[in-house]
Design an enzyme around this catalytic site. Structure first.
Site, PDB file in Angstrom:
ATOM      1  N   LYS A   5       0.841  -1.207   0.000  1.00 24.22           N
ATOM      2  CA  LYS A   5       0.000   0.000   0.000  1.00 24.22           C
ATOM      3  C   LYS A   5       0.874   1.255   0.000  1.00 24.22           C
ATOM      4  CE  LYS A   5      -0.407  -0.205   5.044  1.00 24.22           C
ATOM      5  NZ  LYS A   5      -1.217  -0.776   6.140  1.00 24.22           N
ATOM      6  N   ARG A  54     -11.205   0.176  14.135  1.00 22.57           N
ATOM      7  CA  ARG A  54     -10.890   0.928  12.923  1.00 22.57           C
ATOM      8  C   ARG A  54     -11.837   0.501  11.803  1.00 22.57           C
ATOM      9  NH1 ARG A  54      -4.911   0.999  10.120  1.00 22.57           N
ATOM     10  NH2 ARG A  54      -5.452  -1.157   9.590  1.00 22.57           N
ATOM     11  N   ARG A  72       0.699 -11.225   6.716  1.00 24.71           N
ATOM     12  CA  ARG A  72       0.409 -10.011   5.944  1.00 24.71           C
ATOM     13  C   ARG A  72       1.453  -8.972   6.331  1.00 24.71           C
ATOM     14  NH1 ARG A  72      -4.875  -9.507   8.117  1.00 24.71           N
ATOM     15  NH2 ARG A  72      -4.085  -7.749   9.293  1.00 24.71           N
ATOM     16  N   CYS A  98      13.307  24.291   3.476  1.00 25.02           N
ATOM     17  CA  CYS A  98      12.356  24.935   2.570  1.00 25.02           C
ATOM     18  C   CYS A  98      11.514  23.872   1.863  1.00 25.02           C
ATOM     19  CB  CYS A  98      13.092  25.782   1.535  1.00 25.02           C
ATOM     20  SG  CYS A  98      14.306  26.912   2.242  1.00 25.02           S
ATOM     21  N   MET A  99      10.632  24.314   0.975  1.00 21.62           N
ATOM     22  CA  MET A  99       9.760  23.362   0.291  1.00 21.62           C
ATOM     23  C   MET A  99      10.561  22.417  -0.617  1.00 21.62           C
ATOM     24  SD  MET A  99       6.374  23.990  -2.084  1.00 21.62           S
ATOM     25  CE  MET A  99       5.544  25.020  -0.896  1.00 21.62           C
ATOM     26  N   ASP A 100      11.579  22.960  -1.285  1.00 23.25           N
ATOM     27  CA  ASP A 100      12.293  22.174  -2.286  1.00 23.25           C
ATOM     28  C   ASP A 100      13.798  22.091  -2.046  1.00 23.25           C
ATOM     29  OD1 ASP A 100       9.763  22.320  -3.847  1.00 23.25           O
ATOM     30  OD2 ASP A 100      10.369  24.414  -3.990  1.00 23.25           O
ATOM     31  N   HIS A 147      -6.980  -7.117  12.381  1.00 23.92           N
ATOM     32  CA  HIS A 147      -5.721  -6.384  12.471  1.00 23.92           C
ATOM     33  C   HIS A 147      -5.462  -6.039  13.932  1.00 23.92           C
ATOM     34  CE1 HIS A 147      -2.387  -4.220  10.811  1.00 23.92           C
ATOM     35  NE2 HIS A 147      -2.801  -3.037  11.187  1.00 23.92           N
ATOM     36  N   TYR A 185      14.829  30.932   5.426  1.00 28.43           N
ATOM     37  CA  TYR A 185      13.702  31.750   5.880  1.00 28.43           C
ATOM     38  C   TYR A 185      13.837  32.095   7.360  1.00 28.43           C
ATOM     39  CZ  TYR A 185      11.210  30.586   1.577  1.00 28.43           C
ATOM     40  OH  TYR A 185      10.831  30.445   0.269  1.00 28.43           O
TER      41      TYR A 185
HETATM   42  C1  LIG Z   1      -0.602  -1.810   6.870  1.00 28.20           C
HETATM   43  C2  LIG Z   1      -1.239  -3.067   7.233  1.00 28.20           C
HETATM   44  C3  LIG Z   1      -0.487  -4.247   7.386  1.00 28.20           C
HETATM   45  C4  LIG Z   1       1.015  -4.258   7.366  1.00 28.20           C
HETATM   46  O1  LIG Z   1       1.499  -3.773   8.596  1.00 28.20           O
HETATM   47  P1  LIG Z   1       3.063  -3.742   8.937  1.00 28.20           P
HETATM   48  O2  LIG Z   1       3.136  -3.299  10.332  1.00 28.20           O
HETATM   49  O3  LIG Z   1       3.660  -2.737   7.987  1.00 28.20           O
HETATM   50  O4  LIG Z   1       3.570  -5.095   8.679  1.00 28.20           O
HETATM   51  C5  LIG Z   1      -1.163  -5.442   7.611  1.00 28.20           C
HETATM   52  N1  LIG Z   1      -2.507  -5.461   7.692  1.00 28.20           N
HETATM   53  C6  LIG Z   1      -3.267  -4.364   7.578  1.00 28.20           C
HETATM   54  C7  LIG Z   1      -4.732  -4.457   7.690  1.00 28.20           C
HETATM   55  C8  LIG Z   1      -2.663  -3.130   7.365  1.00 28.20           C
HETATM   56  O5  LIG Z   1      -3.418  -2.026   7.280  1.00 28.20           O
END
Ligand SMILES: *Cc1c(COP(=O)(O)O)cnc(C)c1O
Length: 387
Positions: free
Chosen positions: A44, A142, A227, A319-321, A171, A271
């Protein structure tokens, strides 16, 4: 000092992604699992800023079985790049996206009946069966259906021929905390919910709940699939996990010096002129990376960079860049005696140069955040170079 350097032609600022390290980390996490446990690699947010498509392809060669993303667009990007493995979306997207989900064979998280049935209708109309992962809230508050109501939700959608449960997941909020009571409670609630679905004769699909800390610290919750996210990128979710596997950071951030000045004592920098040159023989150097590139402005005057294998102090506001840093030339009382630097020299903001290293964890501590946010931020705008 930094060798084998490739740098974009149009900007002296870039993120370096070490695909060897990524493959080794993927394999190292996979080794923690039983042979028949699947590995879902979480890519992600553009693979935590590392570039989802290139990373996913490297992970495939190191043992990835499936992928997970946060949004429909992230899933579509992987499909369009030719990734054929199952792709889960770790949230329930807006119902307006069901056509895109069906067209690209993505597997969203599901916890609302209305979404599940809309997905089923859409798939049936296309002559397909859409797969989904049932999301169960076991205490993080969540997403997901409350663990007590999971079976009831399944019963209310299971009649639909257009959908099929590919997985059941939860999770953890505290998998990174050793011997945590809340973790135990979440695990128990999850197992209960899974048992109830099983006992009712419904298929749970793949049962999964282990993020990186749980993958590393709690083998008994590996279930059918782990996961993992952050560990793939060579970052540890907690101090305890350092003992479990040897991971190497995948991301470095570098730039080249675009200007070197040796201003008079008292001259201000950036700045607000919050920093003024305190001594003679100080070089003020400019690097074209700023907060729009993910270098948080909070770090102003509170970070180091590496040049020619030596640590130098960043000065003035970021700064920004762009940002500036100082080099105290041949001054024994200075921050560190340093040899003069030149236009075009390579500056390391994150990563190693010689024997010195700046870790995402160092930067995170100074920003009062976690390593996850540090690498995500550097993914925002900087061009990625894969090495
Ligand atoms: C982001 C996420 C993960 C991965 O978590 P890590 O701590 O980066 O391994 C697994 N499951 C869900 C639902 C997540 O949102």
């Amino acid at each position: 000092m930094v060798r084998g350097l490739r740098c974009p032609e149009d900007r002296w600022a870039w993120v370096e992604i070490n695909l060897d390290a990524l493959r080794q980390n993927t394999a190292a996490l996979k080794r923690l699992m039983d042979r028949d446990t699947l590995m879902m690699c979480v890519v992600k947010a553009d693979a935590y800023g590392h570039g989802a498509v290139r990373c996913a392809k490297a992970m495939l060669r190191a043992g990835a079985d499936q992928f997970a993303v946060a949004t429909v667009a992230e899933g579509v990007e992987l499909r369009e790049a030719g990734i054929r493995q199952p792709i889960a979306i770790l949230s329930e997207p807006p119902v307006e996206t069901v056509q895109t989900i069906v067209d690209h064979d993505l597997s969203p998280a599901v916890f609302n009946q209305s979404f599940a049935l809309a997905l089923g209708e859409c798939a049936a109309a296309a002559g397909k069966v859409a797969t989904y992962h049932l999301a169960i809230d076991t205490g993080m508050t969540r997403i997901g259906v409350n663990w007590r109501d999971a079976l009831e939700l399944r019963r209310s959608i299971d009649f639909h021929r257009g959908i099929e449960c590919a997985g059941t997941f939860t999770h953890f909020a505290t998998a990174d905390v050793p011997r945590d009571w809340d973790f135990e409670m979440q695990a128990r609630r999850f197992f209960d919910a899974v048992d109830n679905i099983d006992a009712a004769g419904l298929s749970t699909g793949l049962v999964h709940c282990a993020n990186t800390p749980a993958t590393m610290m709690h083998p008994r919750v590996h279930m059918d699939m782990c996961r993992a996210g952050i560990g793939l990128y060579g970052l540890y979710p907690s101090a305890e996990t350092r003992k479990v596997a040897n991971l190497s950071p995948v991301m470095s951030v570098r730039g080249r010096i675009t200007r070197v000045e040796r201003p008079e004592v008292g001259t201000g920098v950036s700045y607000g002129l919050t920093y003024r040159v305190p001594r003679p023989n100080i070089q003020i150097c400019t690097v074209p990376i700023g907060y729009a590139d993910g270098l948080s402005r909070v770090l102003s005057g509170n970070m180091d960079v590496l040049v020619n294998g030596e640590r130098c102090r960043q000065v003035g506001r970021i700064c920004m860049d762009q940002f500036m840093f100082e080099v105290s030339v041949n001054n024994v009382r200075a921050y560190r005696p340093t040899r003069a630097v030149e236009y075009g020299d390579v500056v390391t903001i994150l990563g190693s140069d010689g024997s010195e290293t700046i870790l995402a964890d160092d930067m995170a501590a100074r920003r009062n955040t976690i390593n996850y946010e540090v690498v995500c931020d550097f993914g925002l705008r900087l061009q990625k170079i894969y090495v």
